[in-house]
Design a protein around this motif. Sequence first.
Motif, short mmCIF file in Angstrom:
data_model
loop_
_atom_site.label_atom_id
_atom_site.label_comp_id
_atom_site.label_asym_id
_atom_site.label_seq_id
_atom_site.Cartn_x
_atom_site.Cartn_y
_atom_site.Cartn_z
N GLY A 107 0.85 -1.03 0.01
CA GLY A 107 0.10 -0.09 0.00
C GLY A 107 0.84 1.38 0.05
N MET A 108 1.85 1.26 0.93
CA MET A 108 2.79 2.34 1.03
C MET A 108 3.44 2.66 -0.49
N LEU A 109 3.91 1.59 -1.16
CA LEU A 109 4.56 1.80 -2.34
C LEU A 109 3.56 2.29 -3.50
N MET A 110 2.23 1.71 -3.42
CA MET A 110 1.24 2.32 -4.44
C MET A 110 1.01 3.78 -4.41
N SER A 111 0.72 4.29 -2.96
CA SER A 111 0.46 5.70 -2.80
C SER A 111 1.89 6.54 -3.21
N ALA A 112 3.08 6.05 -2.96
CA ALA A 112 4.20 6.75 -3.31
C ALA A 112 4.30 6.82 -4.84
N THR A 113 4.19 5.57 -5.50
CA THR A 113 4.17 5.65 -6.79
C THR A 113 3.46 6.57 -7.41
N ALA A 114 2.20 6.57 -7.13
CA ALA A 114 1.37 7.56 -7.70
C ALA A 114 1.70 9.15 -7.47
N LEU A 115 2.40 9.21 -6.07
CA LEU A 115 3.01 10.52 -5.93
C LEU A 115 4.05 10.97 -6.80
N LEU A 116 4.87 10.08 -7.04
CA LEU A 116 6.00 10.49 -7.91
C LEU A 116 5.89 10.37 -9.29
N GLU A 117 4.65 9.84 -9.63
CA GLU A 117 4.35 10.13 -11.14
C GLU A 117 3.68 11.43 -11.20
N GLU A 118 2.94 11.92 -10.33
CA GLU A 118 2.35 13.10 -10.30
C GLU A 118 3.39 14.34 -10.11
N ARG A 119 4.15 14.04 -9.07
CA ARG A 119 5.21 15.14 -8.62
C ARG A 119 6.49 14.44 -8.36
N PRO A 120 7.07 14.29 -9.60
CA PRO A 120 8.59 13.94 -9.45
C PRO A 120 9.67 14.71 -8.37
N ASN A 121 9.07 16.10 -8.34
CA ASN A 121 9.94 16.65 -7.28
C ASN A 121 9.31 16.72 -5.94
N ALA A 122 8.73 15.84 -5.52
CA ALA A 122 8.00 15.73 -4.27
C ALA A 122 8.76 16.07 -2.87
N THR A 123 8.18 16.99 -2.15
CA THR A 123 9.01 17.33 -0.82
C THR A 123 8.86 16.32 0.16
N VAL A 148 11.26 6.99 -0.02
CA VAL A 148 10.38 7.87 -1.20
C VAL A 148 11.03 8.75 -1.78
N LEU A 149 11.79 9.81 -0.75
CA LEU A 149 12.56 10.81 -1.28
C LEU A 149 14.08 10.33 -1.90
N MET A 150 14.29 9.06 -1.53
CA MET A 150 15.70 8.74 -1.95
C MET A 150 15.34 8.02 -3.54
N ALA A 151 13.95 7.68 -3.79
CA ALA A 151 13.52 7.19 -5.16
C ALA A 151 13.53 8.37 -6.01
N ALA A 152 12.88 9.40 -5.29
CA ALA A 152 12.53 10.64 -6.12
C ALA A 152 14.02 11.15 -6.56
N ASP A 153 15.04 11.20 -5.76
CA ASP A 153 16.40 11.58 -6.32
C ASP A 153 16.75 10.59 -7.27
N ALA A 154 16.51 9.11 -7.17
CA ALA A 154 17.18 8.32 -8.20
C ALA A 154 16.66 8.41 -9.51
N GLN A 155 15.33 8.60 -9.43
CA GLN A 155 14.38 8.66 -10.66
C GLN A 155 14.98 9.73 -11.49
N ARG A 156 15.35 11.09 -10.62
CA ARG A 156 15.93 12.15 -11.39
C ARG A 156 17.09 12.05 -11.96
N THR A 157 17.92 11.21 -11.14
CA THR A 157 19.39 11.24 -11.85
C THR A 157 19.42 9.84 -12.57
N GLY A 158 18.32 8.86 -12.52
CA GLY A 158 18.38 7.83 -13.45
C GLY A 158 18.99 6.33 -12.90
N ASP A 159 19.61 6.63 -11.64
CA ASP A 159 20.23 5.38 -11.15
C ASP A 159 20.02 4.92 -9.73
N ALA A 160 19.17 4.22 -9.28
CA ALA A 160 18.88 4.01 -7.88
C ALA A 160 19.94 3.73 -7.12
#
Lengths: 166, 461
Positions: A107-123, A148-160
């Motif tokens: 559930g956490m992952l799905m909520s966070a996935t939806a967030l990062l899709e909508e806001r890649p720069n989530a605070t 979640v913030l680490m993943a947002a970073d990783a998605q921006r830089t392209g390497d988790a």
Amino acid sequence: MPSRIVTLTVNDQDVEFLAKPGTTLLTALREHLGLTGAKRGCAQGGCGACTVIVDDRPVPSCLIPLETIDGSAVRTVEGLAADGELSPLQQAFVDGFATQCGYCTAGMLMSATALLEERPNATREDVIRAISGNVCRCTGYAAIVDAVLMAADAQRTGDARLVAAE
Amino acid sequence: MSSRHVEIDGSYFADEREADFFAIGTPAPRTDARGHVTGQTQFFEDVSYPRLTHLAMHRSARHHARIRSLDVAPALATPGVLRVLTHADVPNNWYTILRLIGVEPDDEPVLAEEKVRYLGEPICAVVAETEAAAREGASRIVVEYEDLEPVLDVEEALKPDAPIVNERHGHNYFTYEGHDCRRIRFGDVEKGFAESDRIFKFTYQSSPIEHAPVETTGCIVKPEADGRLKIHTDTQACYFTLDNTALMIGTPFNKLRVIGGTVGGGFGGKVDVMVEPVACLAAMATNRPVKYVYSRAEEMQVSSARAAERITIEDGVTNDGRILARKVRMLVDSGAYSRHSPYGTTKAAAHMPGPYTIPNVWVDAYCVYTNRTPSSAMRGFGVTIADFALESQLDRIARELGIDPLVMRLKNAYRDGDMKAHRKIVEGAALVEVMQRAAELVGHELPEHYRTMSSMSGEGL
């Protein structure tokens, strides 16, 4: 009321259900498709363990009657690493020790996935708001928010893994 | 990642260590994390079987009542209902969970018999083709009650004329080796009080606390062709569950196979054996797989909670903060049955001096029966609420005496070699050092004397 045929796309696959009135999306996923990643924690929309993404929005699947989402696209935790490669968010949960008993994780992952899709720069505040409907009783919230913030970073830089190794 | 990495401070006890430690302080990946993040970890409810049946419980609507009559016919007449089980279907209906380690008496029925002793106590189990039919059937059972006066407060329970909650005990407390409470007698408290400058007596009280795991308590039992029962369960205690279940249903241990180990949050709330025995009997009666899982409401209302406690601590202290005597009266609300509370109360009694060396200690710790939901294990039970009480006590005394609360603790902290009130010698305490380091980390100034004292010697005392 008679049963009716409901068609969904679940994790990119077309599926058809013969749904009795009131059948929930959670029941359809778990009992008809064998997708047991979404959990029934309360069956009343209070814990978020059953969260899946319906048409890009995170929803508690225990409260969604199947007949109300005919034609929708549904994504579950099983679809996040469909090709066997963990998503940056999944990888961040592993690397950041953001799982304990594991029951709230999907559930956490799905909520966070939806967030990062909508806001890649989530605070941090965005993340906290996004998971505010997901209960973790092992109280691992800090690690989850960090992941979640680490993943947002990783998605921006392209390497988790680059980020995880820091 | 750095926040997850714990540095070991090697400067303390450097000459005590025989080897270099490397595992502690080094992050290691969790072996179960990949299963959790991909949804592949199998919890008990993720198992499914063809022809699965569902069990729902009819529960007591009273805190305390005699059962005059029980009418299960309306449940049996409900479409989809297969069986209704009552206490008469349980081979060994009376048990107590800790009988495996010799605790007596058997004081709890698997299904209520003659009386109910708490609101929500299980009375009869309805097995049906669907979960909805099981709940519908359970709701149609008619119980005629003769109300009895409920006992809802621990002090009331101990009064001589209080109604008896649990006849198996004969009084509203657990008996410890002939005593009405778990006792600790160390030194001479009256002498200690006489030598003290000040006496402080305060009472602390807590409410029951529910673990509220996200995964509710439950199991799926599958009868196998060889006559064994396969039990998928979220118990925290597989062997405990296996042994207790076998005893209750009167079957050899090797007839049961428990599959567990994956628990969606436990915190002590899943060590009582509440669902497996009835589900096993239902599976045997129907020869079909049975699922019995608590609803969220059941998890909140009837699963064991952390015991409510009422603790009065009377301390005799010197003006400079040394505790010379402590007298404690502690009431632990066990609810209607024992479960793990007699053990928790013993632990609480031993813990009441806290990590402090007090030369004169008197503890009376009562495990009390009331008509409330039975309490049982929860993270450090017996110790957690005791800590809240005794550390609050120290803060209050320190404030009254005008002493730094940390200094007050350092003055009284036990050191290696000290004798504790329950006759255990302190070893490897490190308490003084932990407080010194904690003070340093938060920038709390300690006088030189307290910065240099050691738990390895009486130095600085």
